[in-house]
Scaffold this active site. Structure first.
Site, PDB file in Angstrom:
ATOM      1  CD  GLU A 175      -0.995   8.587  -2.255  1.00 10.37           C
ATOM      2  OE1 GLU A 175       0.030   9.204  -2.596  1.00 10.37           O
ATOM      3  OE2 GLU A 175      -1.851   9.070  -1.505  1.00 10.37           O
ATOM      4  CD  GLU A 381      -2.098   8.111   2.593  1.00  8.92           C
ATOM      5  OE1 GLU A 381      -1.838   9.282   2.205  1.00  8.92           O
ATOM      6  OE2 GLU A 381      -1.344   7.148   2.408  1.00  8.92           O
TER       7      GLU A 381
HETATM    8  C1  FCB Z   1       0.304  10.728   0.466  1.00  9.10           C
HETATM    9  C2  FCB Z   1       1.226   9.634   0.948  1.00  9.10           C
HETATM   10  C3  FCB Z   1       1.495   9.664   2.438  1.00  9.10           C
HETATM   11  C4  FCB Z   1       1.645  11.079   2.949  1.00  9.10           C
HETATM   12  C5  FCB Z   1       0.508  11.954   2.476  1.00  9.10           C
HETATM   13  C6  FCB Z   1       0.559  13.362   2.985  1.00  9.10           C
HETATM   14  O1  FCB Z   1       0.528  10.972  -0.867  1.00  9.10           O
HETATM   15  O2  FCB Z   1       0.692   8.367   0.641  1.00  9.10           O
HETATM   16  O3  FCB Z   1       2.623   8.871   2.699  1.00  9.10           O
HETATM   17  O4  FCB Z   1       2.873  11.571   2.613  1.00  9.10           O
HETATM   18  O5  FCB Z   1       0.448  11.960   1.085  1.00  9.10           O
END
Ligand code: FCB
Length: 480
Positions: A175, A381
């Site tokens: 990110e 994620e």
């Molecule tokens: C993302 C992050 C991860 C976690 C999630 C909820 O932005 O990459 O580390 O905090 O959100």
């Protein structure tokens, strides 16, 4: 349904053969051992010690002590039926000043972790940077400076040499939008700077860092490294179909998504982004050859998705709602888009206040795969925080999380059926952990962690997810 699965399924939604079922974590969020074996402070150690920056002054000093408990944690992953585990390497653990030779003790931790994973039949997916910049590099200017990208290339070479015999799947950055725009724009993340030009410079130097790291990993292990980068692509929706709201959506897409997709996959920054930000910078920090360096062949693109982003233009004099889900600040994380309003998507919310919207994931996957055909996608994620509680019987029942994950897996399945080449899904997160500015207040884990005893207790979502992973098919939420 596998041959040995006795349960009746009428409409089994199977995933492609070889689909990776994973869970994800990040070093600062779980490791602890912040001052052990030569590790020096990262920007998150400094930021979490700065009053008012992190909920109740929580830090990652101990986190969930994964540094000492990794063997048990890998056993827990095996019980979950995971075929892959995405974790990050702490830069200040392996190269404490961000320069010079590696600290062997730091690398040894990751060597042992990888051995343990491989021994359990779990594929390691290694992220090189999940936000813990060595503090010394921030003191030297941090991501707004080109030298940080160069340092990152050298760090990638060290890690590639040390782990490349056992690790094939690499993610350079997690990110970069958050690093650049929350770290240097709105300041809700480390290092907490609030300068829109620094944020844009950081974005470019993160892109460059990706390119340099990709080159370094390829030369460390020719022909072996499979490269990716994880982007939190914003699924942007105009509030209405008015021309003004659609223009607001275009601008946020430029500075939220295409600022990375452009140079990574098209070889150039989008013209409209340069025009939107022209009053802030002439982008002279992009040097000849940079975009060629950034555009390295990618084996897959990692997508992190939680909730959509709803935007509108603001009529003059009207209130400007500003809830982009990234944390409150007087400073916008959207250079060139400061006048745009952000709204909460309707419907059910998680404990983060984020709307539950699996269609957003479907739309994102199908759009990215149509725009970049031939590029495999990984969901690196997806997950949700809820107010979990340990019941009197010692178990944690989290039907909301099961419903969230089920909905997003159903959307993924639908996207695959409609042609998106999605190769895996990584649940955020394996276990409860340090949720950045929210400290330990938000629980994203499939496994509950008691922050006093550090005991791990699988929630019902963990058991449900294990059945999904083992059967390579969607399991009814009622079976959780
Ligand atoms: C993302 C992050 C991860 C976690 C999630 C909820 O932005 O990459 O580390 O905090 O959100």
């Amino acid at each position: 349904m596998t041959a040995t699965d006795p349960r009746p399924h009428t409409t089994t939604r199977r995933f492609p053969t070889g689909f990776l079922w994973g869970a994800a974590t990040a070093a600062y969020q779980i490791e602890g051992a912040a001052a052990e074996d030569g590790r020096t402070p990262s920007i998150w150690d400094t930021f979490s010690r700065t009053p008012g920056k992190v909920f109740e002054g929580h830090t990652g000093d101990v986190a969930v002590d994964h540094y000492h408990r990794f063997r048990d944690d890998v056993r827990m992953m095996a019980d979950l039926g995971l075929s892959a585990y995405r974790f990050s390497v702490a830069w200040p653990r392996v190269q404490p000043t961000g320069r010079g030779p590696a600290v062997q003790k730091g690398l040894d931790f990751y060597r042992r972790l990888v051995d343990e994973l491989l021994g359990a039949g779990i594929e390691p997916v290694v992220t090189l940077y999940h936000w813990d910049l060595p503090q010394e590099l921030e003191a030297a200017g941090g991501w707004p400076e080109r030298s940080t990208a160069e340092r990152f290339g050298a760090y990638a070479a060290l890690v590639g040499e040390a782990l490349g015999d056992r690790v094939t799947r690499w993610t350079t950055l997690n990110e970069p939008w958050c690093t650049a725009f929350l770290g240097y724009g709105s300041g809700v993340h480390a290092p907490g700077r609030t300068d829109p030009v620094a944020a844009l410079r950081a974005a470019h130097h993160l892109n460059l860092a990706h390119g340099l790291a990709a080159q370094a990993l390829h030369s460390a292990r020719p022909g072996r490294a499979r490269l990716s980068i994880s982007l939190n692509l914003h699924e942007i929706r105009p509030l209405t179909s008015s021309a003004e709201d659609r223009e607001a959506a275009r601008r946020i897409d430029a500075v939220g998504n295409r600022i990375f997709l452009g140079p990574l996959l098209d070889g150039a920054y989008p013209d409209d982004l340069l025009a939107d930000t022209a009053s802030l910078t002439d982008w002279r920090f992009v040097r000849d050859g940079d975009t060629a360096t950034i555009r390295q062949p990618l084996d897959s693109l990692g997508i992190n998705y939680y909730t959509p982003t709803v935007v509108s233009a603001v009529a003059e004099g009207a209130d400007r709602p500003q809830d982009d889900g990234h944390g409150a600040s007087d400073h916008s994380p959207w250079p060139g888009g400061e006048d745009i309003a952000f709204h909460r998507a309707p419907g059910e919310r998680t404990a983060m206040g984020w709307a539950v919207d699996p269609n957003g994931l479907y739309d994102l996957l199908t759009r990215v795969s149509a725009r970049y055909p031939g590029l495999p996608l990984l969901i690196t994620e997806n997950g949700a925080a809820f107010e979990d509680e340990i019941g009197a019987d010692g178990t944690v029942h989290d039907p909301d999380r099961i419903a969230y994950v089920h909905g997003h897996l159903a959307a993924t399945h639908r996207a695959i059926a409609d042609g998106a080449d999605v190769r895996g899904y990584f649940l955020w997160s394996l276990m409860d952990n340090f949720e950045w500015a929210y400290g330990y207040a938000k629980r994203f884990g499939a496994v509950h962690v008691d922050y006093e005893s550090l005991a791990r207790t699988p929630k019902s979502s963990a058991r449900w997810y294990a059945r999904v992973a083992r059967s390579n098919a969607l399991v009814d939420p009622a079976e959780g």
